[in-house]
Motif scaffolding. Structure first.
Motif, PDB file in Angstrom:
ATOM      1  N   VAL A   2       0.723   3.214  -9.376  1.00 22.23           N
ATOM      2  CA  VAL A   2       1.634   2.955  -8.253  1.00 22.23           C
ATOM      3  C   VAL A   2       0.929   2.141  -7.163  1.00 22.23           C
TER       4      VAL A   2
ATOM      5  N   HIS B 237       6.266   3.137  -8.513  1.00 24.52           N
ATOM      6  CA  HIS B 237       6.905   3.364  -7.205  1.00 24.52           C
ATOM      7  C   HIS B 237       6.524   4.746  -6.678  1.00 24.52           C
TER       8      HIS B 237
ATOM      9  N   GLU C 108       6.985   0.926  -2.657  1.00 22.52           N
ATOM     10  CA  GLU C 108       8.249   1.687  -2.680  1.00 22.52           C
ATOM     11  C   GLU C 108       9.094   1.318  -3.888  1.00 22.52           C
TER      12      GLU C 108
END
Lengths: 392, 392
Positions: free
Chosen positions: A290, A347, A392
């Motif tokens: 991520v 994410h 995000e």
């Protein structure tokens, strides 16, 4: 190329059916009473623990067992292991498992030999100067702990996760049988692939080190091999050549060969450790997959040529000679798609981290490393939050 | 990927101005009386020997000198060194020089510790099981002897050149300062480049080892770095980054990282050793640059895909998907042109070897290795003569 010292002292025994060599080699190394350290029940149900202990028994070696190591190994179990080892007169610690088990074993060994609580080293940054010899029987290609000089511990009381780096941490011997990773799940295999790549990328994408072309080429070769073997191992978990590539890459990627002459900073690891300290169920590799693309998108402006080189040489992105920044960005996005292809999250929401957690996480990170995280730029709380937004 | 064992125990101290660390480190390693072993007068005139000895003196270490090592190190000087070391109570041998000096130092150290004449090991193939610790201060990027497990000796009475391979041969510590290679001549630099490439190519172009993709990629990365750094160092001998790449590549290329999981045969080295045993003035690297393209043209039919892979990945030869044999051949010819570009010979006549010598050389080769030379095919006298003809 910066000056460097390198002393990769771990003896590697690599290949199929090597378990029967464990007892005889440990005996040659002077072991008498061995602590066999492992994680959950899979080491037993797979039959590996039995094969290891059979080999120890046949060599006439005494041993006691300590299981129960969890991901993000806890200092409480380490303390239990130290007490057990002292009581039993242990002179060799044998880890059967992945990086968490090996890190726990390293901490037990240093605790017994230094008569110091290992969290002292982790919290103060002081280095142990001695240890009991440690051996490993690896079951997961990921952390590289089987030949690295570092270990990471989690203090469940303070929710802190910290590393201890010392040359005394390198295992004396590691037994690497790729077949022992056939049963690793797709998700854990993916986590390992990301972790292996990151150990090299954190050495490669650094502001100091000049050209270091020989190190770059070795690093790029390793990344290509992991990219290809990763796809194969996810598609067919019993592909020996793919599992062998991943297993050996895991060691080389963290024993320093891919970082000779470059300065180590490891900013993405430092950002990640805070995530998995905050939420224990976050796998280290998942946190890295991520954070890396977001960190890279944030930092690439400080070294477009190097990010473009990575994109071109490792991911085959055609060089845009007029706009190297486009090549750099395309490389990062290609890598992000690769992580997604092998089933990894990209994410923060997939890790259960919400925008309302950002401020606290960023503050924790800066507190743990005692100031901004060293990277191309100095990452303060605001910069870390920017990176979270890119993830995000 | 075949099973393998790897234990690269040599501690590397790499970079600029590291000579002042020599005395303190040797003292920490327990040295008291040191034999400083070197070659000709250049070690003295360059000032290196003085810097090394100043560091030893400052650390309070006693030392005696033995110079005079020649290329293709002679067993007679080794015997002299053993006698000197025994008389002086030497407990550490420090080689200041290139591969020949280091090989001579390894042989002295094993002779003192085993109380056996080192030619015994060379001529019978038995392995020494102990040695005195050896350190090196490298002045030539080539042999990789500074971290390898082998050494090669020449017996000037029998005109034989033979290797001794044993894990005890790995130096305890090596000091690698690229600036110490600035004064190496273009020809010797070229010889080094060829030798470094060959140590990896002899591990890469072998019939056994399966895919071994991680090892291939590391090997290919190293070859690309040496190709590029080689051109730069020939053009500008004081190019630090180029000299640093060559120096570190020399070690990695022969400490086994570029051969993990592949079977070692080293046919081109075996063919070459016979040339430089026959005519002492033939430099090892020059013999290799003549023999490799010929050997490769002779053997490529046994593994077109692997030779094509080398051509494509290392020398950028575009893959001919319908005719991989053309890609393979073009790669070998590209490499031959590269050797010529850096000033190396590629014809036997340039070494002073004439067709009337072929039969004797081929017979010597087969006699030394006690049968045909193991390669993709078994190279008997007739095959070796065919290779000589391809090197005309």
């Amino acid at each position: 190329m910066l000056n460097f010292n390198l002393h990769t002292t771990t003896e590697i025994v690599f290949g199929k059916d090597i378990e029967e060599q464990i007892g005889p080699r440990l005996k040659e190394l002077g072991a008498h009473r061995i602590l066999v350290h492992f994680g959950g029940s899979s080491a037993r149900t797979s039959g590996l623990l039995d094969r290891v202990e059979k080999s120890l028994f046949a060599a006439g070696l005494a041993f006691v067992e300590l299981g129960g190591v969890s991901p993000n190994p806890k200092v409480s179990l380490v303390r239990k292991g130290i007490a057990l080892a002292e009581r039993e007169g242990i002179d060799f610690v044998l880890a059967v498992g992945g990086g968490s088990v090996i890190d726990s074993a390293k901490a037990i060994a240093m605790g017994v030999a230094t008569k110091t609580d290992p969290w002292q080293f982790a919290s103060t940054g002081t280095k142990p100067d001695t240890t009991l010899p440690v051996g490993t029987v690896l079951t997961l290609a990921a952390s590289g702990s089987e030949s690295s000089n570092s270990c990471v511990l989690t203090n469940e009381e303070t929710k802190e996760k910290r590393g201890i780096t010392s040359e005394t941490n390198r295992p004396r011997i590691s037994f690497l049988d790729p077949e022992n990773t056939y049963t690793v799940s797709k998700f854990q295999t993916g986590c390992g692939i990301v972790d292996i790549m990151m150990h090299t990328l954190e050495r490669y994408l650094t502001p100091e080190g000049g050209e270091s072309d020989i190190t770059d080429r070795i690093a790029e070769g390793l990344l290509i091999a992991v990219r290809d073997a990763g796809r194969r191992a996810i598609a067919n978990p019993r592909d020996y050549e793919a599992r062998a590539s991943l297993m050996w890459a895991g060691s080389v990627s963290h024993n320093d060969y891919t970082g000779c002459g470059r300065k180590r900073l490891f900013p993405v690891h430092k950002l990640e450790h805070e995530l998995s300290a905050f939420r224990d169920e976050i796998a280290h590799g998942a946190g890295l997959s991520v954070l890396f693309p977001a960190w890279a998108l944030y930092e690439m402006k400080n070294d477009f040529p190097r990010f473009a080189q990575l994109a071109n040489r490792v991911f085959g992105v055609e060089m845009d000679f007029h706009h190297p920044e486009r090549t750099a960005r395309e490389g990062i996005l290609t890598m992000k798609r690769f992580f997604e292809e092998i089933g990894m999250p990209t994410h923060l929401a997939q890790l259960g981290i919400k925008p309302e957690n950002y401020a606290q996480l960023a503050a924790n990170t800066v507190r743990t490393v005692k100031g901004p995280v060293k990277s191309y730029s100095a990452l303060d709380e605001q910069a870390i939050i920017e990176i979270y937004k890119l993830a995000e």
